[in-house]
Scaffold this motif. Sequence first.
Motif, PDB file in Angstrom:
ATOM      1  N   ASP B 656       0.931  -1.131  -0.182  1.00 36.40           N
ATOM      2  CA  ASP B 656       0.050   0.013   0.039  1.00 36.40           C
ATOM      3  C   ASP B 656       0.800   1.312  -0.099  1.00 36.40           C
ATOM      4  OD1 ASP B 656      -1.541   2.118   0.639  1.00 36.40           O
ATOM      5  OD2 ASP B 656      -2.651   1.448   2.568  1.00 36.40           O
ATOM      6  N   GLY B 658       0.415   4.354  -0.467  1.00 34.82           N
ATOM      7  CA  GLY B 658       0.048   5.646   0.118  1.00 34.82           C
ATOM      8  C   GLY B 658       0.490   5.579   1.650  1.00 34.82           C
ATOM      9  N   LEU B 659       0.226   4.571   2.204  1.00 29.00           N
ATOM     10  CA  LEU B 659       0.876   4.468   3.681  1.00 29.00           C
ATOM     11  C   LEU B 659       2.050   3.664   3.938  1.00 29.00           C
ATOM     12  CD1 LEU B 659      -2.552   3.273   5.395  1.00 29.00           C
ATOM     13  CD2 LEU B 659      -1.588   5.674   5.483  1.00 29.00           C
ATOM     14  N   GLY B 660       2.785   3.153   2.920  1.00 25.52           N
ATOM     15  CA  GLY B 660       3.971   2.566   2.908  1.00 25.52           C
ATOM     16  C   GLY B 660       4.026   0.940   3.824  1.00 25.52           C
ATOM     17  N   LEU B 661       2.703   0.390   3.514  1.00 25.61           N
ATOM     18  CA  LEU B 661       2.612  -0.772   4.385  1.00 25.61           C
ATOM     19  C   LEU B 661       2.874  -1.970   3.449  1.00 25.61           C
ATOM     20  CD1 LEU B 661      -0.513   0.253   6.924  1.00 25.61           C
ATOM     21  CD2 LEU B 661       2.288   0.295   7.153  1.00 25.61           C
ATOM     22  N   VAL B 662       3.277  -2.864   4.032  1.00 22.69           N
ATOM     23  CA  VAL B 662       3.713  -4.182   3.279  1.00 22.69           C
ATOM     24  C   VAL B 662       2.995  -5.498   3.898  1.00 22.69           C
ATOM     25  CG1 VAL B 662       5.602  -5.657   2.630  1.00 22.69           C
ATOM     26  CG2 VAL B 662       5.826  -3.165   2.485  1.00 22.69           C
ATOM     27  N   PRO B 778       7.769   2.430   6.764  1.00 25.20           N
ATOM     28  CA  PRO B 778       6.471   2.941   5.944  1.00 25.20           C
ATOM     29  C   PRO B 778       6.785   4.290   5.323  1.00 25.20           C
ATOM     30  CG  PRO B 778       5.699   1.834   8.124  1.00 25.20           C
ATOM     31  CD  PRO B 778       7.261   2.075   8.086  1.00 25.20           C
ATOM     32  N   GLU B 779       7.405   5.026   6.142  1.00 25.94           N
ATOM     33  CA  GLU B 779       7.901   6.414   5.406  1.00 25.94           C
ATOM     34  C   GLU B 779       8.891   6.298   4.377  1.00 25.94           C
ATOM     35  OE1 GLU B 779       8.891   8.069   9.407  1.00 25.94           O
ATOM     36  OE2 GLU B 779      10.230   9.227   8.135  1.00 25.94           O
ATOM     37  N   ALA B 782       6.023   5.998   1.651  1.00 27.24           N
ATOM     38  CA  ALA B 782       4.992   6.923   1.731  1.00 27.24           C
ATOM     39  C   ALA B 782       5.385   8.157   1.517  1.00 27.24           C
ATOM     40  CB  ALA B 782       4.087   6.918   3.064  1.00 27.24           C
TER      41      ALA B 782
END
Lengths: 281, 787
Positions: B656, B658-662, B778-779, B782
Motif C-alpha cells: 500500500d 499511500g501508507l507505505g505498508l507491506v 513505512p515512510e 509513503a
Amino acid sequence: MRIARPVTVDEAVEALSAEPGAQLLAGGTDFCVEVNFGHRRPAAVVALRRVAELRERAVRGETVSLGAGVTYAELSGRIAEVVPALAAAARSVGSPQIRNAGTLGGNLATASPAGDTLPVLAALGAEVTLRGPAGERVLTVGELVTGVKQTSMRPGELITKIEVRRVRGAQQFLKVGTRNAMVIAIASAAVVLDRDRRELRCALGSVAPVPLRVARAEEMMSEAIDWERVEAPPGAAARFAELAAEASAPIGDHRASARYRRQAVRVICERAVNRCLRDAA
Amino acid sequence: MTTSTPGPLVDDPEVGARRTSGPQTTGARTTGARVGEGALRPDGTPKAEGRFAFSSDLWIDGMLWGRTLRSPHPAARIVSIDPRPALALPGVRAVLTATDVPGRATYGLEVPDQPVFARDVVRYHGEPVAAVAADHPETARAAAEAVVVDYEPLTPLVDPTTALDSPPIHPDGNLFRHLPIRRGDPGATAAVVVEGSYEVGMQDQAFLGPESGLAVPGDDGGVELYVATQWLHVDRDQVAASLGLPVELVRLHLAGVGGAFGGREDVSLQIHLCMLALRTGRPVKMVYARDESFFGHVHRHPARMWYRHHATAEGDLVKVEARILLDGGAYLSSSNAVISNAACFAPGPYRVDNAVIDGYVVRTNNPPCGAMRGFGSVQVCFGHEAQMDKLAAALGVDPVQLRLRNALRQSDRLVTGQVLTGAVPVREVIEAAAALPLPPDAAPDGPPIARPGGAGLTADPDDVARGTGFAVSIKNVAYSEGFDDYSTARVRLEVGPGGDPVATVVVATAEVGQGFVTLAGQIVGEELGVGRVVLSPAGTAEVGSAGSSSASRQTWMSGGALQLACAAVRSELAARAASAWACPVEMVEVVTGPAPGEVRRRGTGERMRWVDLLDPPIEREEEYHHRPTRALDADGQGDAHLAVMFAAHRAVVDVDAGLGLVRVVQVATGQDVGQALNPLQVTGQIEGGIAQGVGLAVMEEIVLDQGRVRNPSFTDYLIPTTLDMPGVDAVLVEVPEPGAPYGAKGVGEPPAISSGPAVVAAIRAATGLPLERVPVRPEDIALAPRP
C-alpha cells in the motif's frame, strides 16, 4: 501491596476512598506492563474483575451499554453489528490474549494517545459514566481525557459504563502501524457518518495528546455531503483529509516521524470517508 | 525433495526436565528413527504444552536473586561508585563491582576486551557496572537502584564513518579489523557499470527466553552454573578466567534454551552469577527482564556498503568493487569473523575474476554487535542482490537469468581464490525457487485483514500493488580462517532395564532449538539401530567441547563426532564377538538393521546377541575435526572456508504505497542442504529463518539516538506476527556434500539471508522506489519522491 477485591461498584468506591492513591486493576494489560518496567509500584490495588456490574453489556433499543470491564474480545457479535467501528478498533488491539484481558474502561482510564477505542468513542459521541463518593456523573470522551495519560477523574472515582447511540449511516475505523497486527497505532482515524443528524464526525488517534476531533474538517464535509443521496462532490473527501491532517499535531518519535503521521492521517481520513459514503449509499 | 514430508510419531517423547543434582537441566530420551526421516523432536510436545523447563524456570531452595546495574549513558567516566546505600537495605547479600572481580577483569570471544564490570569508563548504553544479590527479586531491583554511581558523561562516538578519525575510545583503538580482498586485475572494467550505496539497520535476535541462569557454589570452592547458552565450554573458559579458578572447578550445565540465533554466544550474566554465588555462598538466580535482554546481548552489525559492478554487454560479471563498513559497537565480540564473512561473500554466489573489496569493522559507543544468524552474509546480501537487479535493469535482461548466467559452479573460485570443491548447486536452487507456483492474485473480495496494514484495515483493494523479487545467497558452514573446529561425543551401549540394548549419548552440544536432540537419536538409530536412545544432559564436566551451536555447524560437527563414536562402539562389539568366537574380527558382521542387536559370524552363520556382549558396557568417546582451513593472506586470499551453502528466495509482496505498508504474501525458496537428515526440521529452519529475514526487511530495527537504545521492548522492537508471515513454499535441493557426515550441509542460516533481500526487491518492484536502506520503513515508501 494491599489488594481490595470488591464485588459491587459501591464497594469499589468505598475501597478507593479507604486507600487514596490505590491503583485500579481491570485487565492489567497497561498496569502490569508499567509494574514490569518498574514505572509504578502502588501500595494498594483495587481489583475490579469480581464486580459483576462492570462486566454487563447490552443493546437496549437504540443504545449500546457497555460495562467498563467489558473486554476487547467481547466487543463482537451483536455489539459489532451496532457499533462496527468500535469492534474494528477492539479487534486491532494487541494479541488475542490482550484482547481477552484488556477492557474498554481500562483503555479510557489509561488515556494513552494511542488508545485504540478512544477515537471511535469520541466520534460516536459516547457517554462515559463515572461513579465516586459524590455519586455519578456523565462525561464525553473529550471531557474525560485531558492530556497524555491524564483524565479528569476525581479521587475515588471509577468508570462504570460507556453508552453509545446507534447511528444510522456508516462508521469506519482505520489504524496505521508498522506491523500487520499487535502494534501500537502510529495514527488512527474514526469516521462516523450520521444521517439523522446530517453530520460527519471524525476523531484521530496517536497524532495529538488526546483523541482529536477535527471540527473544521467535520463541518466542511458535513456541508459538502448531499444527505438525501449520501454523496459528496469529487475532491471533497481529499479536502476533508487535508483539513484533518492540518488539525493533527503529531510528534515524531522512534515509531514514526511527525511528517509520516500527518501523511498517514491524510490517507486514512480520505479512505474512511469514501468507505462511509460507499457503505451508506 | 519438497518439505511437506510428515514425520512418524515418536512413541514415547519423554523429555526436558531430568532432575540431576538439584536444578533442572536438559536431556532427552527418544526412539531410534533413522537419518533422513522426519522424526518429531522429543522436546516438541513438552514445549508446546508448557511443560519444558527453560533456564528461567530454574529453582533451588534457598536461592538468592541477582540483578545487574547498567549504565544509562553510552559514554561516561565513572567518578565513583558507592554501594553502601544498597548494602544497607534489609535482605541484600552482596553488591559487586569491578574491584571485586577475582581473576581476569575482562572477557571476550576473540579477544578479552570487554570488562566484566565497567571500572573507570562506560562505553555503551546498558554496560554492566555492578551486580547485586538479595533474598527477593524486588529487593534486588531496589538494591541495584540504590547503588550510587557518579558519572561524568562524555560525548559518545556514534557515527561509524568517523570512528577511524576519532580519538580511541578503548586502549585497543577504534579499528577492529580491516580486511582487504584483492583478486585479478584491479583496473579491469567492462561495458556496463552499476554503482550503489546500501545501508542495513541493527537487528536483534529477539529470542523469547530471556538471559537467565542459576549458579550454585560447590563444596570444593568451585561453582555449578546452569545456563542457557550456545557453547558451554567457551563460556566455562571465560568464567573460569574471570573467577581466577581452574576450569575443572567451573562446571557448566545447559539449561533449557529459549532461542539463541547468535545472541547467546557471548557471555552475559555467567560471570556475574558465579561471582555472586561464590561471594554469598548461596545459590543465585538471575533472569533478565525483556528490556534488559535488549542490553544483555550483542546485535546484528549495522552496515554501510558501497558497491560497483562491472559486466560485459552479455551480462558476465567482470569485476566487483565493494567497501563495507560494519559498526561493531563498544566491544569486539565476534566482529573479526563477521567482517570476514561480509568481505569474502561480498559478491554473492557469483563467478567473478576481479575483485577489489575492503571490509572494515570499527568500534563506537553504540551497543556491541556480534553473532546473529547469517553472520555477515546477511548484510552484504542486501548489497550484492540490489546490485544484480540494477545490473539486470541496465542490461535489459531478466534478473533471474542474469543470476543463472553468473551462478558459481563446482571448481569455480571465490574471490578469496579458494576453489569450490564441494557441492555448488547455485543454478539448482535458483531454478527450484523460480519454478515454484506464484500465489493467486489478490482477490478484491478477499479478507481485508490479509491486505497490507492487516488488522488496522487500512487498505482497499485499489490501494494495493503487487511486486515480485528474487535474491540468492552464499554462506560458509562452521568456523573459518584456520580455526581448528571440533566436537566431542561419547556413546555408551549397555543392557537396559527391559533386557534390550540402550544407547546413551553424551555430548555438550547446546540444543538451542535447532533440533540436535532429534538428530542425535536419528544418528544413533542409523549407526547402531538401537531402539532406545538416551541423550544425557549437556555439561562441561561430563564430556569435551562440542563447539558452538552456531554457524550452521552442529549437524556436521557434532553429527560427525556422534557417527565416529557409534562406529567405535560397533568396532568394539565386533572385537568382543571375535574374541568369544576366537575368530578374526573381519569375520564378524555387526547387524544394525533391519533386525538390529545381533552379531553374525561370516561363513558359519553363528549369531550372538549384543546384550550378551555388553558386560561391561561399551563406552567410546570420539572427537571429530573437519579438514583444516587456512588464514587469509594480505590480499585476502586463502582456503579459509570449510564449505559453502546456498539458497534462493523469491518473494511476492502486496504494498500500500499511500501508507507505505507491506504484506509479504509468499516466499518461495530453493535451499542447498546437502542431504536433509530430518526434512521436517529443515522445514522448521526454513520457515523460522524466513520470518527473521522478513522481519529485517520490513520492521526489525534497534533504534538508536546518540547511542541510546530507544525501543528495548517487544512493544517497539517489532518482530513478525502470524499476519506478517508469508506462506512458505520450499524445495530442498539435495546434492550430497563430499566429506560431510551423511553429505549434510548446515541449514539454519541460509533461510535468514536472501529472504530479506528478496522481499526488498519485491517492494522495489511494486513501488518503483530504489529503497537502499533496510528495514524499509513505512515512510521510506509513503514519503518518498514518486519515481
